[in-house]
Design a protein around this motif. Structure first.
Motif, PDB file in Angstrom:
ATOM      1  N   MET A  96      11.061   7.847  -3.175  1.00 33.39           N
ATOM      2  CA  MET A  96      11.947   8.966  -2.881  1.00 33.39           C
ATOM      3  C   MET A  96      11.162  10.233  -3.154  1.00 33.39           C
ATOM      4  SD  MET A  96      14.648  10.668  -2.219  1.00 33.39           S
ATOM      5  CE  MET A  96      15.235  12.310  -2.605  1.00 33.39           C
ATOM      6  N   SER A  97      10.936  11.033  -2.129  1.00 35.53           N
ATOM      7  CA  SER A  97      10.127  12.239  -2.279  1.00 35.53           C
ATOM      8  C   SER A  97      10.948  13.474  -1.952  1.00 35.53           C
ATOM      9  CB  SER A  97       8.899  12.190  -1.364  1.00 35.53           C
ATOM     10  OG  SER A  97       8.032  11.151  -1.738  1.00 35.53           O
ATOM     11  N   PHE A  98      10.672  14.571  -2.668  1.00 31.68           N
ATOM     12  CA  PHE A  98      11.305  15.849  -2.407  1.00 31.68           C
ATOM     13  C   PHE A  98      10.411  16.755  -1.561  1.00 31.68           C
ATOM     14  CE2 PHE A  98      13.237  14.512  -6.487  1.00 31.68           C
ATOM     15  CZ  PHE A  98      14.568  14.493  -6.088  1.00 31.68           C
ATOM     16  N   SER A  99       9.186  16.306  -1.256  1.00 33.94           N
ATOM     17  CA  SER A  99       8.276  17.100  -0.445  1.00 33.94           C
ATOM     18  C   SER A  99       7.503  16.173   0.487  1.00 33.94           C
ATOM     19  CB  SER A  99       7.302  17.880  -1.329  1.00 33.94           C
ATOM     20  OG  SER A  99       6.530  17.006  -2.131  1.00 33.94           O
ATOM     21  N   PRO A 100       7.140  16.653   1.683  1.00 34.57           N
ATOM     22  CA  PRO A 100       6.463  15.787   2.651  1.00 34.57           C
ATOM     23  C   PRO A 100       5.137  15.223   2.140  1.00 34.57           C
ATOM     24  CG  PRO A 100       7.272  17.773   3.709  1.00 34.57           C
ATOM     25  CD  PRO A 100       7.450  17.976   2.239  1.00 34.57           C
ATOM     26  N   ASP A 101       4.463  15.951   1.265  1.00 37.96           N
ATOM     27  CA  ASP A 101       3.174  15.472   0.761  1.00 37.96           C
ATOM     28  C   ASP A 101       3.314  14.572  -0.462  1.00 37.96           C
ATOM     29  OD1 ASP A 101       3.938  17.264  -1.173  1.00 37.96           O
ATOM     30  OD2 ASP A 101       2.143  18.523  -1.041  1.00 37.96           O
ATOM     31  N   ARG A 102       4.549  14.258  -0.845  1.00 36.86           N
ATOM     32  CA  ARG A 102       4.863  13.383  -1.988  1.00 36.86           C
ATOM     33  C   ARG A 102       4.415  13.971  -3.327  1.00 36.86           C
ATOM     34  NH1 ARG A 102       2.741   9.731   1.834  1.00 36.86           N
ATOM     35  NH2 ARG A 102       4.271   8.302   2.745  1.00 36.86           N
ATOM     36  N   ASP A 148       0.861  -1.170   0.000  1.00 34.77           N
ATOM     37  CA  ASP A 148       0.000   0.000   0.000  1.00 34.77           C
ATOM     38  C   ASP A 148       0.909   1.236   0.000  1.00 34.77           C
ATOM     39  OD1 ASP A 148      -1.543   2.259   1.004  1.00 34.77           O
ATOM     40  OD2 ASP A 148      -3.087   0.815   1.552  1.00 34.77           O
ATOM     41  N   PRO A 149       0.762   2.146  -0.962  1.00 38.80           N
ATOM     42  CA  PRO A 149       1.679   3.286  -1.031  1.00 38.80           C
ATOM     43  C   PRO A 149       1.568   4.251   0.138  1.00 38.80           C
ATOM     44  CG  PRO A 149      -0.101   3.535  -2.624  1.00 38.80           C
ATOM     45  CD  PRO A 149      -0.209   2.153  -2.068  1.00 38.80           C
ATOM     46  N   ARG A 150       0.504   4.173   0.907  1.00 40.33           N
ATOM     47  CA  ARG A 150       0.338   5.067   2.050  1.00 40.33           C
ATOM     48  C   ARG A 150       0.529   4.364   3.386  1.00 40.33           C
ATOM     49  NH1 ARG A 150       1.530   7.710  -1.312  1.00 40.33           N
ATOM     50  NH2 ARG A 150       0.446   9.437  -2.317  1.00 40.33           N
ATOM     51  N   ARG A 151       0.551   3.045   3.376  1.00 41.09           N
ATOM     52  CA  ARG A 151       0.795   2.273   4.607  1.00 41.09           C
ATOM     53  C   ARG A 151       1.823   1.200   4.273  1.00 41.09           C
ATOM     54  NH1 ARG A 151      -4.393  -0.325   6.515  1.00 41.09           N
ATOM     55  NH2 ARG A 151      -4.672  -0.650   4.269  1.00 41.09           N
ATOM     56  N   PRO A 152       3.117   1.503   4.428  1.00 43.20           N
ATOM     57  CA  PRO A 152       4.179   0.637   3.933  1.00 43.20           C
ATOM     58  C   PRO A 152       4.137  -0.801   4.426  1.00 43.20           C
ATOM     59  CG  PRO A 152       5.053   2.764   4.580  1.00 43.20           C
ATOM     60  CD  PRO A 152       3.619   2.735   5.030  1.00 43.20           C
ATOM     61  N   GLU A 153       3.576  -1.037   5.591  1.00 42.36           N
ATOM     62  CA  GLU A 153       3.544  -2.399   6.114  1.00 42.36           C
ATOM     63  C   GLU A 153       2.266  -3.138   5.743  1.00 42.36           C
ATOM     64  OE1 GLU A 153       6.283  -3.557   7.341  1.00 42.36           O
ATOM     65  OE2 GLU A 153       7.108  -1.552   7.061  1.00 42.36           O
ATOM     66  N   ALA A 154       1.388  -2.499   4.999  1.00 43.20           N
ATOM     67  CA  ALA A 154       0.124  -3.123   4.609  1.00 43.20           C
ATOM     68  C   ALA A 154       0.142  -3.472   3.131  1.00 43.20           C
ATOM     69  CB  ALA A 154      -1.039  -2.176   4.907  1.00 43.20           C
ATOM     70  N   LEU A 155      -0.740  -4.407   2.762  1.00 46.87           N
ATOM     71  CA  LEU A 155      -0.877  -4.798   1.362  1.00 46.87           C
ATOM     72  C   LEU A 155      -2.089  -4.126   0.746  1.00 46.87           C
ATOM     73  CD1 LEU A 155      -0.273  -8.663   1.563  1.00 46.87           C
ATOM     74  CD2 LEU A 155       1.363  -6.897   0.916  1.00 46.87           C
ATOM     75  N   SER A 156      -1.910  -3.641  -0.482  1.00 44.21           N
ATOM     76  CA  SER A 156      -3.051  -3.108  -1.211  1.00 44.21           C
ATOM     77  C   SER A 156      -3.673  -4.165  -2.104  1.00 44.21           C
ATOM     78  CB  SER A 156      -2.638  -1.901  -2.055  1.00 44.21           C
ATOM     79  OG  SER A 156      -1.736  -2.297  -3.080  1.00 44.21           O
ATOM     80  N   ALA A 157      -2.902  -5.204  -2.446  1.00 44.29           N
ATOM     81  CA  ALA A 157      -3.403  -6.283  -3.302  1.00 44.29           C
ATOM     82  C   ALA A 157      -2.430  -7.445  -3.233  1.00 44.29           C
ATOM     83  CB  ALA A 157      -3.560  -5.809  -4.743  1.00 44.29           C
ATOM     84  N   GLY A 211       9.355  18.743 -16.222  1.00 43.72           N
ATOM     85  CA  GLY A 211      10.411  18.710 -15.219  1.00 43.72           C
ATOM     86  C   GLY A 211       9.897  18.515 -13.816  1.00 43.72           C
ATOM     87  N   ARG A 212       8.591  18.369 -13.673  1.00 45.95           N
ATOM     88  CA  ARG A 212       7.976  18.153 -12.365  1.00 45.95           C
ATOM     89  C   ARG A 212       7.402  16.741 -12.296  1.00 45.95           C
ATOM     90  NH1 ARG A 212       7.986  22.963  -9.859  1.00 45.95           N
ATOM     91  NH2 ARG A 212       8.040  24.848 -11.146  1.00 45.95           N
ATOM     92  N   SER A 213       6.970  16.349 -11.118  1.00 47.10           N
ATOM     93  CA  SER A 213       6.446  15.003 -10.937  1.00 47.10           C
ATOM     94  C   SER A 213       4.991  14.917 -11.376  1.00 47.10           C
ATOM     95  CB  SER A 213       6.535  14.588  -9.461  1.00 47.10           C
ATOM     96  OG  SER A 213       7.875  14.585  -9.029  1.00 47.10           O
ATOM     97  N   PRO A 214       4.593  13.808 -11.992  1.00 48.59           N
ATOM     98  CA  PRO A 214       3.172  13.623 -12.293  1.00 48.59           C
ATOM     99  C   PRO A 214       2.378  13.516 -11.005  1.00 48.59           C
ATOM    100  CG  PRO A 214       4.404  11.594 -12.672  1.00 48.59           C
ATOM    101  CD  PRO A 214       5.417  12.656 -12.389  1.00 48.59           C
ATOM    102  N   ARG A 215       1.159  14.031 -11.009  1.00 48.09           N
ATOM    103  CA  ARG A 215       0.387  14.168  -9.765  1.00 48.09           C
ATOM    104  C   ARG A 215      -0.772  13.190  -9.637  1.00 48.09           C
ATOM    105  NH1 ARG A 215       1.287  19.112  -7.229  1.00 48.09           N
ATOM    106  NH2 ARG A 215       3.433  19.749  -7.643  1.00 48.09           N
ATOM    107  N   GLY A 216      -1.095  12.439 -10.671  1.00 53.40           N
ATOM    108  CA  GLY A 216      -2.341  11.705 -10.654  1.00 53.40           C
ATOM    109  C   GLY A 216      -2.352  10.414  -9.870  1.00 53.40           C
ATOM    110  N   LEU A 217      -1.203   9.728  -9.753  1.00 53.22           N
ATOM    111  CA  LEU A 217      -1.177   8.386  -9.189  1.00 53.22           C
ATOM    112  C   LEU A 217      -0.199   8.287  -8.028  1.00 53.22           C
ATOM    113  CD1 LEU A 217      -1.123   6.392 -12.559  1.00 53.22           C
ATOM    114  CD2 LEU A 217      -3.060   6.562 -10.969  1.00 53.22           C
TER     115      LEU A 217
END
Length: 324
Positions: free
Chosen positions: A255-261, A229-238, A272-278
């Motif tokens: 690897m994130s450059f900002s706390p909100d990812r 799970d991308p928001r709960r590292p120790e949990a499974l999303s599938a 030159g910026r990160s995609p925001r949708g996923l």
């Protein structure tokens, strides 16, 4: 500049139907295999700036030992060809000098696929985004986001058509630099699996930072792969069950450059910026190289464009996780 180590991956995932028994420890793993007349071998180490592990089962312990040794040798060869964690790699030399004669086969294979994928995605996947790394790292270290002029300067040096590739040499236009971090672990999984098969190994699980599996778990059940799970590292999303072939995950959490990812290690070459949708994308494919490349491309393209891309690759599947 080389990005810091990141675990851009699905969660640790080798298990049969026996309640994830393989994860309970080496002793339980050996007991399951012995009940079927199989020996097992597991070898772990460091490669590509992260931890890697190979597990194999079969009737011939000598073949297992040889297969794991050959698998690690294959990973070292891939690192020597294309790792930015090594200043002496062929890719690092190419970035410094702008030209590389007699490039190693692993580098040619990865770069040819990267350029083909760049063309197929109209540049959404682009191996020349490396100039963005020092920009984002330097501004992030000061607690800032890059200003528009810094991004414009970096973007002026990005473009997959700035690379000339033949089996004899690779030439970069001035100011161009390459990264194959979006492909190297998947390609390594391919090379490792080929080494295991060459020793006659039919049951194996490969973790090079991306995953591959053949045959069955030592208890005879199919392999399974748990996706983090991308928001709960120790949990499974599938859970992918059964799992065979190869799988790769790209996400905004490695690897994130900002706390909100919102700003992370995957760049849209157009902005030159990160995609925001996923938040993450997991792709399964017949090769690790394809799975790894498509997962990154899908992060940039988004679920609609990424879905169309993956649909054009026979035998591939994709799972999208949106931002939360």
């Amino acid at each position: 500049m080389t990005p810091p180590p990141s675990r851009r991956r699905a969660l640790l995932g080798m298990a049969g139907l026996a309640g994830l028994a393989a994860l309970s420890g080496p002793a339980a793993f050996r007991t399951l295999a012995a009940a079927r007349g199989l020996a097992t071998r597991t070898r772990a180490g460091l490669a590509f700036g992260t931890t890697v592990a190979l597990t194999a089962a079969g009737p011939d312990p000598a073949a297992l030992d040889a297969g794991l040794a050959d698998g690690f040798a294959a990973m070292r060869a891939v690192e020597a060809a294309g790792s930015l964690f090594r200043t002496d790699s062929a890719l690092s030399r190419l970035n410094r000098e702008g030209r590389l004669d007699a490039p190693p086969a692993d580098l040619v294979t990865m770069l040819r696929f990267a350029l083909d994928l760049a063309e197929r995605t109209d540049g959404a996947f682009d191996p020349t985004v490396q100039p963005l790394w020092p920009v984002w790292a330097d501004f992030s270290a000061r607690g800032e986001r890059p200003d528009p002029s810094a991004l414009r300067d970096a973007l002026a040096r990005i473009g997959w058509r700035r690379v000339a590739l033949t089996p004899e040499r690779i030439v970069l236009e001035p100011g161009t630099a390459l990264t194959l971090n979006a492909l190297i672990q998947g390609h390594a999984a391919d090379r490792v699996m080929a080494a295991l098969r060459a020793q006659g190994i039919a049951d194996a699980f490969v973790d090079t930072g991306e995953f591959g599996a053949i045959g069955a778990h030592p208890d005879g059940a199919p392999w399974q792969l748990g996706i983090a799970d991308p928001r709960r590292p120790e949990a499974l999303s599938a859970v992918i069950a059964p799992f065979s072939g190869f799988a790769a995950t790209s996400g905004d959490y490695g690897m994130s450059f900002s706390p909100d990812r919102a700003d992370h290690h995957i760049f849209d070459p157009a902005t030159g910026r990160s995609p925001r949708g996923l938040a993450s994308v997991t792709v399964t494919a017949g090769t690790g190289l394809v799975a790894d490349g498509l997962s990154t491309a899908c992060m940039v393209l988004g679920s609609e464009g990424g879905g169309r891309l993956v649909a054009g690759w026979p035998g591939c599947t994709v799972r999208f996780t949106g931002k939360t």
